[in-house]
Design a protein around this motif. Sequence first.
Motif, short mmCIF file in Angstrom:
data_model
loop_
_atom_site.label_atom_id
_atom_site.label_comp_id
_atom_site.label_asym_id
_atom_site.label_seq_id
_atom_site.Cartn_x
_atom_site.Cartn_y
_atom_site.Cartn_z
N LYS A 84 0.84 -1.21 0.00
CA LYS A 84 0.00 0.00 0.00
C LYS A 84 0.87 1.25 0.00
O LYS A 84 0.62 2.21 -0.74
N LYS A 85 1.93 1.24 0.82
CA LYS A 85 2.84 2.40 0.89
C LYS A 85 3.59 2.60 -0.43
O LYS A 85 3.86 3.73 -0.83
N ALA A 86 3.91 1.49 -1.10
CA ALA A 86 4.65 1.55 -2.37
C ALA A 86 3.72 1.82 -3.56
O ALA A 86 4.18 1.85 -4.70
N ASN A 87 2.43 1.99 -3.29
CA ASN A 87 1.42 2.22 -4.34
C ASN A 87 1.40 1.10 -5.38
O ASN A 87 1.28 1.34 -6.58
N ILE A 88 1.54 -0.13 -4.90
CA ILE A 88 1.44 -1.30 -5.79
C ILE A 88 0.02 -1.84 -5.65
O ILE A 88 -0.34 -2.36 -4.59
N ASP A 89 -0.77 -1.69 -6.70
CA ASP A 89 -2.18 -2.09 -6.65
C ASP A 89 -2.37 -3.46 -7.27
O ASP A 89 -2.88 -3.60 -8.38
N ASP A 91 -4.26 -7.04 -6.55
CA ASP A 91 -5.24 -7.63 -5.64
C ASP A 91 -4.77 -8.99 -5.14
O ASP A 91 -3.78 -9.54 -5.61
N ARG A 92 -5.50 -9.54 -4.18
CA ARG A 92 -5.07 -10.76 -3.51
C ARG A 92 -5.07 -11.96 -4.45
O ARG A 92 -4.24 -12.85 -4.32
N LYS A 93 -5.99 -11.97 -5.40
CA LYS A 93 -6.03 -13.08 -6.36
C LYS A 93 -4.75 -13.12 -7.19
O LYS A 93 -4.13 -14.18 -7.36
N VAL A 94 -4.33 -11.96 -7.69
CA VAL A 94 -3.12 -11.88 -8.50
C VAL A 94 -1.89 -12.22 -7.66
O VAL A 94 -1.01 -12.97 -8.09
N LEU A 95 -1.83 -11.68 -6.44
CA LEU A 95 -0.69 -11.96 -5.56
C LEU A 95 -0.59 -13.45 -5.25
O LEU A 95 0.51 -14.01 -5.23
N SER A 96 -1.73 -14.10 -5.02
CA SER A 96 -1.68 -15.53 -4.69
C SER A 96 -1.22 -16.33 -5.91
O SER A 96 -0.46 -17.29 -5.77
N ASN A 97 -1.67 -15.95 -7.10
CA ASN A 97 -1.19 -16.63 -8.31
C ASN A 97 0.30 -16.44 -8.50
O ASN A 97 1.01 -17.36 -8.90
N LEU A 98 0.79 -15.22 -8.22
CA LEU A 98 2.23 -14.97 -8.31
C LEU A 98 2.99 -15.86 -7.33
O LEU A 98 4.02 -16.44 -7.66
N ALA A 99 2.48 -15.94 -6.10
CA ALA A 99 3.15 -16.73 -5.06
C ALA A 99 3.26 -18.19 -5.47
O ALA A 99 4.25 -18.86 -5.17
N THR A 107 8.84 -12.67 -5.18
CA THR A 107 9.96 -12.21 -4.34
C THR A 107 10.29 -10.76 -4.64
O THR A 107 10.55 -9.98 -3.72
N LYS A 108 10.26 -10.37 -5.92
CA LYS A 108 10.53 -8.97 -6.29
C LYS A 108 9.48 -8.03 -5.71
O LYS A 108 9.80 -6.94 -5.23
N VAL A 109 8.23 -8.47 -5.75
CA VAL A 109 7.13 -7.67 -5.17
C VAL A 109 7.35 -7.52 -3.67
O VAL A 109 7.19 -6.43 -3.11
N VAL A 110 7.76 -8.62 -3.01
CA VAL A 110 8.03 -8.57 -1.56
C VAL A 110 9.19 -7.61 -1.27
O VAL A 110 9.13 -6.85 -0.29
N GLN A 111 10.22 -7.63 -2.11
CA GLN A 111 11.36 -6.72 -1.92
C GLN A 111 10.90 -5.26 -1.96
O GLN A 111 11.34 -4.44 -1.16
N MET A 112 10.02 -4.95 -2.91
CA MET A 112 9.50 -3.57 -3.02
C MET A 112 8.71 -3.20 -1.77
O MET A 112 8.80 -2.07 -1.28
N ALA A 113 7.91 -4.16 -1.27
CA ALA A 113 7.12 -3.90 -0.07
C ALA A 113 8.04 -3.68 1.14
O ALA A 113 7.80 -2.79 1.97
N LYS A 114 9.10 -4.48 1.24
CA LYS A 114 10.07 -4.32 2.34
C LYS A 114 10.74 -2.96 2.27
O LYS A 114 10.93 -2.29 3.27
N ALA A 115 11.11 -2.54 1.04
CA ALA A 115 11.76 -1.23 0.85
C ALA A 115 10.82 -0.11 1.27
O ALA A 115 11.26 0.88 1.88
N ALA A 116 9.55 -0.22 0.96
CA ALA A 116 8.57 0.81 1.33
C ALA A 116 8.35 0.85 2.83
O ALA A 116 8.09 1.91 3.41
N ASN A 117 8.45 -0.32 3.49
CA ASN A 117 8.27 -0.37 4.96
C ASN A 117 9.46 0.24 5.70
O ASN A 117 9.29 0.80 6.76
N ALA A 118 10.66 0.09 5.13
CA ALA A 118 11.86 0.52 5.82
C ALA A 118 12.03 2.02 5.88
O ALA A 118 11.35 2.82 5.39
#
Length: 118
Positions: A84-89, A91-99, A107-118
Amino acid sequence: MPRVTRGFKARRRRNKVLKLAKGFRGGRSRLYKTATEAVDRALVYGYRDRRTKKRDFRRLWIARISAGAKMNEINYSQLMGGLKKANIDLDRKVLSNLAILDAGAFTKVVQMAKAANA
C-alpha cells in the motif's frame, strides 16, 4: 362432472419447476410436490453460497500469500502494508497466483514492499 386440471398455465408453471429439478435423484426430479421443495431449497443454497464463495476464495488467497510471504521472511500484514505504501495495486487473487506460479516475481514484489516499509 370431471375435475378441473387448470389448463396450460398450470402445466407450464409445473414444467418450469420440473425443468429446474432436472438431474435431481428419484422423485425430486419427477414429482411436482417434492421437486418444488427441492428446487426452492436449491435456489436458497445457491443464493447463499454465491456470497460464501467470495469469502472462501479471499481466505484461500490470503493463506497462499501469507505462506509466500513467510518464505520471504515477512508476515502478511507487513507485506500488504508495504504494498500500500509503495502504491502497488495488486489484488489478492493476482498476488496468490504470483506466489504459486512465479515465485521469482513474487519475491521482487516482496522486496519492493520491504523497501517501502523501511
